[in-house]
Design an enzyme around this catalytic site. Structure first.
Site, PDB file in Angstrom:
ATOM      1  N   GLU A 209       0.885  -1.177   0.000  1.00 46.50           N
ATOM      2  CA  GLU A 209       0.000   0.000   0.000  1.00 46.50           C
ATOM      3  C   GLU A 209       0.915   1.217   0.000  1.00 46.50           C
ATOM      4  O   GLU A 209       1.415   1.631   1.050  1.00 46.50           O
ATOM      5  CB  GLU A 209      -0.890  -0.014   1.251  1.00 46.50           C
ATOM      6  CG  GLU A 209      -1.891  -1.159   1.288  1.00 46.50           C
ATOM      7  CD  GLU A 209      -3.094  -0.934   0.372  1.00 46.50           C
ATOM      8  OE1 GLU A 209      -3.371   0.223   0.011  1.00 46.50           O
ATOM      9  OE2 GLU A 209      -3.754  -1.922   0.023  1.00 46.50           O
ATOM     10  N   CYS A 243      -2.217   9.649   2.534  1.00 45.46           N
ATOM     11  CA  CYS A 243      -1.718   9.054   1.286  1.00 45.46           C
ATOM     12  C   CYS A 243      -2.625   9.363   0.107  1.00 45.46           C
ATOM     13  O   CYS A 243      -2.158   9.439  -1.021  1.00 45.46           O
ATOM     14  CB  CYS A 243      -1.559   7.550   1.451  1.00 45.46           C
ATOM     15  SG  CYS A 243      -3.071   6.744   1.985  1.00 45.46           S
TER      16      CYS A 243
HETATM   17  P1  NAD Z   1       8.050   4.755   5.129  1.00 46.44           P
HETATM   18  O1  NAD Z   1       8.134   3.951   3.894  1.00 46.44           O
HETATM   19  O2  NAD Z   1       9.160   5.660   5.481  1.00 46.44           O
HETATM   20  O3  NAD Z   1       7.854   3.804   6.412  1.00 46.44           O
HETATM   21  C1  NAD Z   1       6.892   2.771   6.463  1.00 46.44           C
HETATM   22  C2  NAD Z   1       7.386   1.638   7.341  1.00 46.44           C
HETATM   23  O4  NAD Z   1       8.582   1.103   6.821  1.00 46.44           O
HETATM   24  C3  NAD Z   1       7.687   2.045   8.787  1.00 46.44           C
HETATM   25  O5  NAD Z   1       7.131   1.057   9.651  1.00 46.44           O
HETATM   26  C4  NAD Z   1       9.189   2.059   8.856  1.00 46.44           C
HETATM   27  O6  NAD Z   1       9.692   1.679  10.110  1.00 46.44           O
HETATM   28  C5  NAD Z   1       9.602   1.039   7.815  1.00 46.44           C
HETATM   29  N1  NAD Z   1      10.890   1.368   7.184  1.00 46.44           N
HETATM   30  C6  NAD Z   1      11.389   2.600   6.920  1.00 46.44           C
HETATM   31  N2  NAD Z   1      12.586   2.510   6.298  1.00 46.44           N
HETATM   32  C7  NAD Z   1      12.833   1.188   6.165  1.00 46.44           C
HETATM   33  C8  NAD Z   1      13.925   0.429   5.600  1.00 46.44           C
HETATM   34  N3  NAD Z   1      14.976   1.018   5.057  1.00 46.44           N
HETATM   35  N4  NAD Z   1      13.848  -0.916   5.646  1.00 46.44           N
HETATM   36  C9  NAD Z   1      12.775  -1.541   6.183  1.00 46.44           C
HETATM   37  N5  NAD Z   1      11.737  -0.871   6.741  1.00 46.44           N
HETATM   38  C10 NAD Z   1      11.761   0.460   6.738  1.00 46.44           C
HETATM   39  O7  NAD Z   1       6.667   5.547   5.000  1.00 46.44           O
HETATM   40  P2  NAD Z   1       6.027   6.595   6.002  1.00 46.44           P
HETATM   41  O8  NAD Z   1       6.859   7.820   6.062  1.00 46.44           O
HETATM   42  O9  NAD Z   1       5.671   5.923   7.283  1.00 46.44           O
HETATM   43  O10 NAD Z   1       4.657   6.917   5.255  1.00 46.44           O
HETATM   44  C11 NAD Z   1       4.598   7.821   4.193  1.00 46.44           C
HETATM   45  C12 NAD Z   1       4.380   7.124   2.869  1.00 46.44           C
HETATM   46  O11 NAD Z   1       3.439   6.094   2.991  1.00 46.44           O
HETATM   47  C13 NAD Z   1       3.819   8.049   1.799  1.00 46.44           C
HETATM   48  O12 NAD Z   1       4.401   7.731   0.567  1.00 46.44           O
HETATM   49  C14 NAD Z   1       2.341   7.705   1.787  1.00 46.44           C
HETATM   50  O13 NAD Z   1       1.692   8.012   0.594  1.00 46.44           O
HETATM   51  C15 NAD Z   1       2.395   6.234   2.029  1.00 46.44           C
HETATM   52  N6  NAD Z   1       1.153   5.770   2.616  1.00 46.44           N
HETATM   53  C16 NAD Z   1       0.386   4.937   1.896  1.00 46.44           C
HETATM   54  C17 NAD Z   1      -0.820   4.510   2.419  1.00 46.44           C
HETATM   55  C18 NAD Z   1      -1.723   3.574   1.674  1.00 46.44           C
HETATM   56  O14 NAD Z   1      -2.676   3.107   2.275  1.00 46.44           O
HETATM   57  N7  NAD Z   1      -1.481   3.302   0.420  1.00 46.44           N
HETATM   58  C19 NAD Z   1      -1.206   4.939   3.689  1.00 46.44           C
HETATM   59  C20 NAD Z   1      -0.370   5.792   4.382  1.00 46.44           C
HETATM   60  C21 NAD Z   1       0.816   6.198   3.854  1.00 46.44           C
END
Ligand code: NAD
Length: 456
Positions: A209, A243
């Site tokens: 997602e 998002c």
């Molecule tokens: P992110 O990708 O930075 O983090 C998401 C998760 O991944 C967190 O739990 C984090 O701990 C983990 N993570 C971060 N870096 C990592 C790595 N290098 N290796 C493994 N795991 C890692 O995203 P965010 O800042 O939490 O959220 C923002 C993004 O999420 C935006 O792009 C937004 O559009 C998207 N989003 C999508 C939805 C959806 O339902 N499609 C919902 C909310 C947010």
């Protein structure tokens, strides 16, 4: 840091058939509901501590939505779990054929911070409804919410069925080394790629997602006051950290100035202030700095006030934005709305098609030709005509992206399906069959086979 014991325990529990019956699934969901009902205030306090989200917004976007999810699953589970009979083809008659939804096993759910409770718990609810065990890794950026979820899940659930692992990159990386039966990830496309690669090592199925730039288009045929009201609400809800928030808006040149004025009025009317609970903070200083970097001060038409101490950016409108500007190169994920004038509707559609497939798209128009062109030409996860964001609130609409904005979907029945495998079964009667497939192969048998398969 090793999580193999955690997984082994859940796998053992799953193998012992503790999660699969209707009674077991219902009991897990009822427990979940109890967790939410008995800790409503605690949940609001945690989300508030993270970015001062008000109870009003937390009720709507974090808590009530989960209760509705559980109620729906509780009511529909007997139907969802039922084997589905399908037609048996001529060659296999007599016999019967059916598809049985079965749980996948041990599932990893990785959450994002922007709706910290909802985006972590909603997939967990779907996974439990589908008869799986769950390890949830919430986002470390909403630390209070993550801590709250860890405490509550520990209090209400057997860790062999459902547990929370706290942590950031290091913990997630270690978890991703393990072999799960399903990984459900919510977050950025960049981290989605990392998750996908880790899953590929074990051929683990994934749901991603993700996000991206979700476009809105405002055309002269729209009912402008209503369109602006809905657009402003959708953009500045959660301070743009949604998002599926409209990332930027194409406005027809003939209504550009009028819309700019109406947008300002609507923003003022909504009284967006953290102090009066109508607004939220930016999640952290890093994101505040990122947004500040994207904000070209010469293009601010309205707003643009940054309060570093309070960690807020006032609702901001940008004009004269060009496609080459920094703000158009990445997902904004904050309270800044670029307004791009367009002359031809087809050009706006063409721009969107030339970029990554968005998670959402919104069209404000009452022109049937425009609506048909928008729907037919654009590929996007989901969206609305004459509204924004609200498609997510209908559990009968699968929610998910396409291409760079994600793969797979959930909510309602789609969530159950995402965490289930559709096992196909053909059942033959004990003795009787038409013995055409067995050697020795004769021309008579071949003649019958061809007639049966309608080749002669
Ligand atoms: P992110 O990708 O930075 O983090 C998401 C998760 O991944 C967190 O739990 C984090 O701990 C983990 N993570 C971060 N870096 C990592 C790595 N290098 N290796 C493994 N795991 C890692 O995203 P965010 O800042 O939490 O959220 C923002 C993004 O999420 C935006 O792009 C937004 O559009 C998207 N989003 C999508 C939805 C959806 O339902 N499609 C919902 C909310 C947010």
């Amino acid at each position: 840091m090793h999580f193999s014991d955690l997984l082994a325990n859940q796998r053992q529990y799953f193998k012992a058939q503790h999660t699969k019956t209707l009674a077991a699934r219902k009991s897990a969901l009822q427990r979940f509901k109890q967790l939410l009902l008995e800790n409503e205030a605690k949940i609001y306090a945690a989300v508030h501590a993270d970015f001062q989200k008000s109870e009003h917004e937390a009720f709507l976007t974090e808590w009530a939505i989960l209760i509705k999810d559980i109620d729906e699953a509780l009511g529909a589970l007997p139907k969802w779990m039922k084997a589905q009979r399908v037609r048996t083809n001529l060659v296999n008659l007599p016999g019967k054929s059916y598809v049985v939804p079965e749980p996948l096993g041990v599932c990893l759910v990785i959450g994002a911070w922007n709706y910290p409770i909802q985006l972590s718990f909603a997939p967990a609810i779907a996974a439990l409804a589908a008869g799986n065990t769950v390890i949830l890794k919430p986002s470390e950026l909403a630390a209070n919410s993550a801590q709250c979820m860890a405490e509550l899940v520990e209090q209400y659930f057997d860790p062999q069925l459902f547990t929370v692992v706290l942590g950031g990159v290091a913990e997630t990386t270690a978890l991703l080394q393990e072999r799960f039966d399903k990984i459900f990830f919510t977050g950025s496309p960049a981290v989605g790629r990392i998750v996908y690669q880790a899953a590929a090592k074990h051929l683990t199925p994934v749901t991603l997602e993700l996000g991206g730039k979700s476009p809105a288009i405002l055309t002269p045929s729209a009912d402008l006051p209503t369109a602006i009201k809905r657009l402003v609400w959708a953009k500045f809800l959660n301070a743009g950290q949604t998002c599926i928030a409209p990332d930027y808006v194409f406005v027809h040149e003939s209504i550009y100035l009028e819309c700019l004025g109406l947008l300002q009025q609507e923003i003022e009317k909504n009284q967006y202030k953290v102090g009066n609970k109508n607004y939220v903070q930016i999640i952290n200083e890093r994101n505040l700095a990122r947004l500040e970097q994207l904000l070209d001060k010469d293009k601010i038409a309205f707003g643009g006030q940054i309060d570093r101490e309070k960690r807020t950016i006032s609702p901001t409108l940008l004009k004269d934005v060009s496609f080459d500007d920094a703000i158009m190169q990445e997902e904004i994920f904050g309270p800044i709305l670029p307004l791009l004038p367009y002359t031809n509707f087809e050009d706006a559609l063409s721009y969107i098609q030339d970029h990554e497939k968005p998670l959402s798209a919104y069209l404000f128009s009452n022109d049937k030709t425009e609506q048909a062109a928008w729907l037919g030409q654009l590929s996007f996860g989901g969206g609305c005509i004459n509204d924004a964001i609200m498609h997510i609130t209908n559990p009968n609409l699968p929610f998910g992206g396409v291409g760079q904005s994600g793969t797979g979907s959930y909510h309602g029945k789609a969530g159950f399906d995402t965490f289930s495998h559709r096992k196909s079964v053909f059942e033959k009667p004990r003795l009787f069959e038409v013995p055409l497939k067995y050697p020795p192969y004769t021309t008579t048998k071949m003649g019958w086979i061809k007639r049966l398969l309608k080749f002669s």
